[in-house]
Structures are given as structure tokens and as C-alpha cells.
Design a protein around this motif. Structure first.
Motif, PDB file in Angstrom:
ATOM      1  N   ASP A  30       0.855  -1.069   0.031  1.00  0.00           N
ATOM      2  CA  ASP A  30       0.070  -0.027  -0.138  1.00  0.00           C
ATOM      3  C   ASP A  30       1.011   1.048  -0.180  1.00  0.00           C
ATOM      4  O   ASP A  30       0.164   2.211  -0.520  1.00  0.00           O
ATOM      5  CB  ASP A  30      -1.093  -0.128   1.212  1.00  0.00           C
ATOM      6  N   ASP A  31       2.187   1.199   0.824  1.00  0.00           N
ATOM      7  CA  ASP A  31       2.730   2.599   0.685  1.00  0.00           C
ATOM      8  C   ASP A  31       3.900   2.413  -0.147  1.00  0.00           C
ATOM      9  O   ASP A  31       5.146   2.960   0.169  1.00  0.00           O
ATOM     10  CB  ASP A  31       3.044   2.619   2.138  1.00  0.00           C
ATOM     11  N   ALA A  32       3.852   1.620  -1.456  1.00  0.00           N
ATOM     12  CA  ALA A  32       5.106   1.523  -2.200  1.00  0.00           C
ATOM     13  C   ALA A  32       5.416   2.789  -2.778  1.00  0.00           C
ATOM     14  O   ALA A  32       4.687   3.857  -3.026  1.00  0.00           O
ATOM     15  CB  ALA A  32       4.691   0.647  -3.347  1.00  0.00           C
ATOM     16  N   VAL A  33       6.752   2.735  -3.256  1.00  0.00           N
ATOM     17  CA  VAL A  33       7.436   4.169  -3.889  1.00  0.00           C
ATOM     18  C   VAL A  33       7.802   3.533  -5.121  1.00  0.00           C
ATOM     19  O   VAL A  33       8.407   2.447  -5.091  1.00  0.00           O
ATOM     20  CB  VAL A  33       8.412   4.743  -2.977  1.00  0.00           C
ATOM     21  N   VAL A  34       7.604   4.208  -6.377  1.00  0.00           N
ATOM     22  CA  VAL A  34       7.763   4.042  -7.563  1.00  0.00           C
ATOM     23  C   VAL A  34       8.507   5.310  -8.351  1.00  0.00           C
ATOM     24  O   VAL A  34       7.991   6.248  -8.202  1.00  0.00           O
ATOM     25  CB  VAL A  34       6.681   3.432  -8.492  1.00  0.00           C
ATOM     26  N   ALA A  35       9.563   5.079  -9.238  1.00  0.00           N
ATOM     27  CA  ALA A  35      10.201   6.062  -9.844  1.00  0.00           C
ATOM     28  C   ALA A  35       9.623   6.002 -11.378  1.00  0.00           C
ATOM     29  O   ALA A  35      10.140   4.889 -12.181  1.00  0.00           O
ATOM     30  CB  ALA A  35      11.629   5.990  -9.964  1.00  0.00           C
ATOM     31  N   PHE A  36       8.757   6.687 -11.835  1.00  0.00           N
ATOM     32  CA  PHE A  36       8.164   6.548 -13.008  1.00  0.00           C
ATOM     33  C   PHE A  36       9.159   7.385 -14.285  1.00  0.00           C
ATOM     34  O   PHE A  36       9.113   7.260 -15.135  1.00  0.00           O
ATOM     35  CB  PHE A  36       6.775   6.869 -13.202  1.00  0.00           C
ATOM     36  N   GLN A  37      10.013   8.488 -13.324  1.00  0.00           N
ATOM     37  CA  GLN A  37      11.092   9.053 -14.008  1.00  0.00           C
ATOM     38  C   GLN A  37      12.192   9.278 -13.391  1.00  0.00           C
ATOM     39  O   GLN A  37      11.868   8.952 -12.112  1.00  0.00           O
ATOM     40  CB  GLN A  37      10.429  10.601 -14.374  1.00  0.00           C
ATOM     41  N   PRO A  38      13.418   9.162 -13.917  1.00  0.00           N
ATOM     42  CA  PRO A  38      14.590   9.198 -13.051  1.00  0.00           C
ATOM     43  C   PRO A  38      14.575  10.255 -11.996  1.00  0.00           C
ATOM     44  O   PRO A  38      14.159  11.393 -12.477  1.00  0.00           O
ATOM     45  CB  PRO A  38      15.728   9.397 -14.174  1.00  0.00           C
ATOM     46  N   GLY A  39      14.980   9.826 -10.948  1.00  0.00           N
ATOM     47  CA  GLY A  39      15.034  10.826  -9.675  1.00  0.00           C
ATOM     48  C   GLY A  39      13.844  11.453  -9.192  1.00  0.00           C
ATOM     49  O   GLY A  39      13.807  12.410  -8.661  1.00  0.00           O
ATOM     50  N   ALA A  40      12.720  10.822  -9.735  1.00  0.00           N
ATOM     51  CA  ALA A  40      11.687  11.527  -9.193  1.00  0.00           C
ATOM     52  C   ALA A  40      10.392  10.693  -8.723  1.00  0.00           C
ATOM     53  O   ALA A  40       9.206  10.245  -9.308  1.00  0.00           O
ATOM     54  CB  ALA A  40      10.816  12.293 -10.374  1.00  0.00           C
ATOM     55  N   PRO A  41      10.616   9.923  -7.590  1.00  0.00           N
ATOM     56  CA  PRO A  41       9.788   8.735  -7.074  1.00  0.00           C
ATOM     57  C   PRO A  41       8.662   9.437  -6.594  1.00  0.00           C
ATOM     58  O   PRO A  41       8.604  10.439  -6.161  1.00  0.00           O
ATOM     59  CB  PRO A  41      10.802   8.211  -5.850  1.00  0.00           C
ATOM     60  N   VAL A  42       7.589   8.665  -6.743  1.00  0.00           N
ATOM     61  CA  VAL A  42       6.385   8.925  -6.245  1.00  0.00           C
ATOM     62  C   VAL A  42       5.603   7.764  -5.404  1.00  0.00           C
ATOM     63  O   VAL A  42       6.069   6.679  -5.395  1.00  0.00           O
ATOM     64  CB  VAL A  42       5.271   9.127  -7.219  1.00  0.00           C
ATOM     65  N   ARG A  43       4.698   8.151  -4.534  1.00  0.00           N
ATOM     66  CA  ARG A  43       3.895   7.127  -3.733  1.00  0.00           C
ATOM     67  C   ARG A  43       2.432   7.607  -3.494  1.00  0.00           C
ATOM     68  O   ARG A  43       2.026   8.643  -4.005  1.00  0.00           O
ATOM     69  CB  ARG A  43       4.633   7.107  -2.135  1.00  0.00           C
ATOM     70  N   GLY A  44       1.781   6.592  -3.113  1.00  0.00           N
ATOM     71  CA  GLY A  44       0.222   6.752  -2.868  1.00  0.00           C
ATOM     72  C   GLY A  44      -0.313   6.162  -3.990  1.00  0.00           C
ATOM     73  O   GLY A  44      -0.067   5.955  -5.289  1.00  0.00           O
ATOM     74  N   GLN A  45      -1.362   5.666  -3.815  1.00  0.00           N
ATOM     75  CA  GLN A  45      -2.415   4.602  -4.565  1.00  0.00           C
ATOM     76  C   GLN A  45      -2.557   5.489  -5.840  1.00  0.00           C
ATOM     77  O   GLN A  45      -2.632   4.951  -7.000  1.00  0.00           O
ATOM     78  CB  GLN A  45      -3.406   4.029  -4.012  1.00  0.00           C
ATOM     79  N   GLU A  46      -3.276   6.684  -6.044  1.00  0.00           N
ATOM     80  CA  GLU A  46      -3.490   7.611  -6.804  1.00  0.00           C
ATOM     81  C   GLU A  46      -2.268   7.991  -7.961  1.00  0.00           C
ATOM     82  O   GLU A  46      -2.568   7.658  -9.011  1.00  0.00           O
ATOM     83  CB  GLU A  46      -4.317   8.848  -6.371  1.00  0.00           C
ATOM     84  N   GLN A  47      -1.225   8.363  -7.324  1.00  0.00           N
ATOM     85  CA  GLN A  47      -0.128   8.389  -8.039  1.00  0.00           C
ATOM     86  C   GLN A  47       0.571   7.440  -8.549  1.00  0.00           C
ATOM     87  O   GLN A  47       0.970   7.374  -9.877  1.00  0.00           O
ATOM     88  CB  GLN A  47       0.910   9.167  -7.243  1.00  0.00           C
TER      89      GLN A  47
END
Length: 132
Positions: A30-47
Motif C-alpha cells: 500500500d505504501d510503495a514508492v515507484v520512480a516513473f521518471q529518473p530521480g522522481a519517485p512517487v507514492r500513494g495509490q492515486e499517483q
């Protein structure tokens, strides 16, 4: 156990290629962090949903042609694999990307693995402050 980690990453990737965002999300805590762009990780289900939907929109075809490295200690695993992706932009332009996936997974009580941290751009390093 190493193959279970590889299978988790492969199943998530296959779901992303199909555009099945609900299934993709099921492979993440649920609290995963993903980098969809280099150096810009996001978190949260909506993001995360928005990021995966953007990836799926290009009809990606991912390849892990150079194999996988998996290290496990206790309930934590690290998966490392070079990848290539081809797809099509909304305007029809072909897209190709490549990178080094570095993901941390956590073993679950049901014996599955879920992704906690996902950085498909793991080869990108933060510059050393002394050299910046």
C-alpha cells in the motif's frame, strides 16, 4: 525463493503490458514508492495508478533479455535486471527505452512477494556533492 521473486516481477510486467492496472497494483504494498521518471519517485495509490496508466497507454513491450539477479535476506528481496521497452506514443511515434530495474520486495504472510520500492532507472546515480 529467487524464482518466486522473478515470477512476481514478471507477472506484474505482463499485467502492465495488458493495461490491467488493478492487477499491477496488487503486486505492490500500500505504501510503495515507484520512480516513473529518473530521480522522481512517487507514492500513494492515486499517483501509482496514474503512473502505471501512462506506461500502459504506450502499449509497452518489456524485455529482460540479460537475466535477473535476486538477493534475499529474511523477508526482504532485491531484484535487479536490465530491461528494454518498446511502445507507441499517442501520436503513433515509436518509443524505445532501456534501464536497470532495481526493486525491493517484501515477503507476505500468504507466501507471496510484493514490491515495496521500484526504480526502473536504477542505473541513474545522484551526483556526488563534491563533484556537483
Amino acid at each position: 525463493m529467487q524464482q518466486n521473486v522473478i515470477d512476481t516481477v514478471s507477472a506484474m510486467t505482463a499485467a502492465l503490458e495488458r493495461g490491467d492496472i488493478d492487477t499491477v497494483m496488487s503486486f505492490y504494498v500500500d505504501d510503495a514508492v515507484v520512480a516513473f521518471q529518473p530521480g522522481a519517485p512517487v507514492r500513494g495509490q492515486e499517483q501509482l495508478r496514474a503512473g502505471f496508466a501512462a506506461f500502459a497507454a504506450v502499449q509497452p513491450d518489456f524485455r529482460y533479455d540479460h537475466g535477473h539477479e535476486v538477493m534475499i535476506t529474511g523477508e526482504t528481496a532485491v531484484h535487479i535486471a536490465p530491461w528494454t521497452m518498446s511502445g507507441t506514443a499517442p501520436d503513433g511515434t515509436p518509443i524505445t527505452q532501456s534501464g536497470l530495474s532495481v526493486a525491493t520486495l517484501r515477503h507476505q504472510i500468504d507466501d507471496s512477494w510484493k514490491i515495496v520500492l521500484d526504480n526502473p532507472f536504477g542505473a541513474r546515480l545522484i551526483p556526488d556533492q563534491d563533484q556537483a
